[in-house]
Design a protein around this motif. Structure first.
Motif, short mmCIF file in Angstrom:
data_model
loop_
_atom_site.label_atom_id
_atom_site.label_comp_id
_atom_site.label_asym_id
_atom_site.label_seq_id
_atom_site.Cartn_x
_atom_site.Cartn_y
_atom_site.Cartn_z
N PRO A 206 13.56 16.98 -58.55
CA PRO A 206 13.12 17.33 -57.20
C PRO A 206 11.67 17.80 -57.23
N ARG A 207 10.90 17.45 -56.22
CA ARG A 207 9.50 17.85 -56.22
C ARG A 207 9.37 19.37 -56.08
N MET A 208 8.26 19.87 -56.52
CA MET A 208 8.02 21.31 -56.55
C MET A 208 8.30 21.97 -55.19
N GLU A 209 7.84 21.34 -54.12
CA GLU A 209 7.96 21.94 -52.79
C GLU A 209 9.42 22.11 -52.38
N ASP A 210 10.27 21.13 -52.72
CA ASP A 210 11.69 21.23 -52.37
C ASP A 210 12.39 22.32 -53.16
N THR A 211 12.05 22.43 -54.43
CA THR A 211 12.62 23.49 -55.26
C THR A 211 12.19 24.86 -54.74
N LEU A 212 10.94 24.97 -54.34
CA LEU A 212 10.43 26.23 -53.80
C LEU A 212 11.15 26.61 -52.51
N LEU A 213 11.26 25.64 -51.59
CA LEU A 213 11.91 25.95 -50.31
C LEU A 213 13.37 26.33 -50.50
N LYS A 214 14.06 25.68 -51.41
CA LYS A 214 15.46 26.01 -51.64
C LYS A 214 15.60 27.48 -52.02
N ALA A 218 16.98 30.43 -49.38
CA ALA A 218 18.17 31.17 -49.81
C ALA A 218 17.93 32.67 -49.76
N ALA A 219 16.70 33.08 -50.04
CA ALA A 219 16.39 34.50 -50.09
C ALA A 219 16.13 35.09 -48.71
N TRP A 220 15.41 34.37 -47.85
CA TRP A 220 14.95 34.95 -46.58
C TRP A 220 15.28 34.10 -45.36
N GLY A 221 15.88 32.96 -45.56
CA GLY A 221 16.17 32.10 -44.43
C GLY A 221 14.97 31.25 -44.06
N ASN A 222 15.20 30.29 -43.19
CA ASN A 222 14.14 29.40 -42.72
C ASN A 222 13.66 29.90 -41.36
N ARG A 223 12.79 30.90 -41.40
CA ARG A 223 12.35 31.54 -40.16
C ARG A 223 10.91 32.00 -40.28
N PRO A 224 10.13 31.89 -39.24
CA PRO A 224 8.70 32.20 -39.32
C PRO A 224 8.41 33.67 -39.54
N GLU A 225 9.34 34.56 -39.20
CA GLU A 225 9.07 35.98 -39.38
C GLU A 225 9.44 36.48 -40.78
N GLY A 243 7.10 19.86 -42.31
CA GLY A 243 8.22 19.11 -41.77
C GLY A 243 9.58 19.61 -42.24
N LYS A 244 9.59 20.60 -43.17
CA LYS A 244 10.84 21.07 -43.74
C LYS A 244 11.09 22.56 -43.58
N THR A 245 10.10 23.31 -43.12
CA THR A 245 10.28 24.76 -43.06
C THR A 245 9.54 25.38 -41.89
N GLN A 246 10.07 26.53 -41.45
CA GLN A 246 9.37 27.35 -40.47
C GLN A 246 8.61 28.49 -41.13
N LEU A 247 8.73 28.63 -42.46
CA LEU A 247 7.97 29.64 -43.17
C LEU A 247 6.48 29.40 -42.97
N ARG A 248 5.71 30.46 -43.03
CA ARG A 248 4.28 30.34 -42.74
C ARG A 248 3.52 29.69 -43.91
#
Length: 384
Positions: A206-214, A218-225, A243-248
């Motif tokens: 899996p590419r680095m970005e997908d591993t990072l987002l997973k 898991a730790a903080w949810g997919n949310r901008p705050e 295109g895959k996350t609401q994280l900043r």
């Protein structure tokens, strides 16, 4: 339940959603650059723990990958780097026949471990030849077993060398666990994303970005705050993340050069163009902020700070982008002449980083990176 941890209060109170969709800061965020790297070898749990004790709001792990796709906190793919001859292909060796160590880009003891001598190699990193021992040529288990951190700026931060060969290389999961346990945010950087995408594609990982987002979701949810910013010097991987996350997301801007993925794509723009209004309009389509080199905020003139800042901070904030400047370091060798220690001219002597920082805070920037969180925190106004 009241929030008792000071750092948690900081990011909760500091990040207020505005009508424009940007983030208004009650106090500038203090981001520990690779941990408290002015006091401990960078990207170690000891450096991150000390940074939290010194009042950092966020800790910053640069991320590279192991052979088996585990994300590790290191400044570069190279665990240790050696010098090359002028031809860019031949490893430079001393009179003893041993490789000549690169003095500012070696962050572990792998070069001293005979069992790994055969993994010394030369690779192209972002179009440049580099030689040494690369993280992606080791499994995570090998790196964790007997490879230990060393002070990267080995000829400058001499006190940090007391911790050499004692501290393991942390995984992203360990850094996340520490941040969550201590109530601070995390500010990971994807290092050399085009380079690592080529690696993961070839390895079937899996590419680095997908591993990072997973891990982050898991730790903080997919949310901008969430108390998370993801940063990169390249552009395409941030667009992919959008295109895959609401994280900043934060677009890093160097004082010169261009994103390497722009080079690969034939895009003529450099960081200087991205720091202009049209470039900021482009960035705001996929990012929540910019991380500019300090020279893009207040330029140097004859190695001293210019009298006036550029309009970058105001232009970025006008577009709803936060601005996190990098990097404030206290040693003479990193400071403008007007803030260096006039009594002690040694490169490693501490100058007036607090004075430099106050000049930049006056521009209204929203946060900043520092190697010495204790000195930076002392320079900030009291928390409201």
């Amino acid at each position: 339940m009241p929030i008792k941890t000071p750092a948690v209060r900081s990011w909760v109170a500091a990040l207020l959603l505005t009508l424009s969709g940007g983030w208004a800061l009650a106090q500038p965020l203090l981001i520990a650059h690779r941990g408290a790297s002015g006091h401990r070898p960078e990207h170690t749990l000891a450096a991150y723990e000390l940074a939290i004790e010194q009042g950092a709001d966020y800790i910053e792990p640069d991320l590279v990958m192991s052979q088996d796709g585990v994300l590790l906190a290191r400044h570069e793919p190279l665990l240790a780097r050696v010098e090359l001859e002028a031809d860019g292909r031949t490893i430079k060796r001393g009179v003893d026949g041993k490789p000549v160590l690169h003095r500012t880009d070696t962050s572990s003891n792998v070069w001293q471990l005979e069992k790994y001598a055969d993994r010394l190699t030369v690779k192209q990193v972002d179009g440049r030849p580099m030689a040494g021992w690369f993280a992606e040529d080791f499994t995570a288990a090998e790196i964790r077993a007997d490879i230990r951190a060393q002070e990267r700026l080995r000829d400058l931060r001499l006190a940090n060398k007391a911790f050499d060969d004692r501290l393991p290389i942390p995984t992203l999961d360990e850094v996340i666990a520490l941040a969550k346990a201590r109530g601070v945010g995390i500010y990971p950087e994807t290092k050399h994303p085009s380079y690592f995408k080529a690696f993961t594609d070839a390895a079937g990982l899996p590419r680095m970005e997908d591993t990072l987002l997973k891990a982050l979701h898991a730790a903080w949810g997919n949310r901008p705050e969430a108390p998370v910013f993801i940063q990169s010097f390249e552009v395409a991987n941030l667009q992919y993340l959008r295109g895959k996350t609401q994280l900043r997301l934060v677009q890093l801007l160097s004082a010169s050069g261009k994103p390497y993925d722009f080079t690969l794509a034939g895009d003529a723009r450099g960081y200087a163009e991205l720091a202009q209004p049209a470039g900021l309009d482009f960035i705001k389509r996929y990012a929540n902020g910019i991380g500019p080199h300090l020279n893009l905020i207040i330029p140097l003139q004859a190695q001293q700070l210019a009298a006036e800042p550029t309009p970058l901070v105001a232009e970025a904030q006008r577009r709803g982008l936060v601005v996190h400047g990098w990097t404030f370091r206290a040693e003479n060798s990193f400071l403008p002449k007007d803030f260096q220690n006039s009594a002690d001219k040694a490169p490693g002597a501490l100058g007036d980083m607090a004075g430099q920082l106050r000049r930049f805070l006056a521009t209204g920037m929203d946060g900043f990176f520092s190697d010495q969180p204790d000195l930076a925190r002392a320079a900030l106004p009291p928390k409201r």
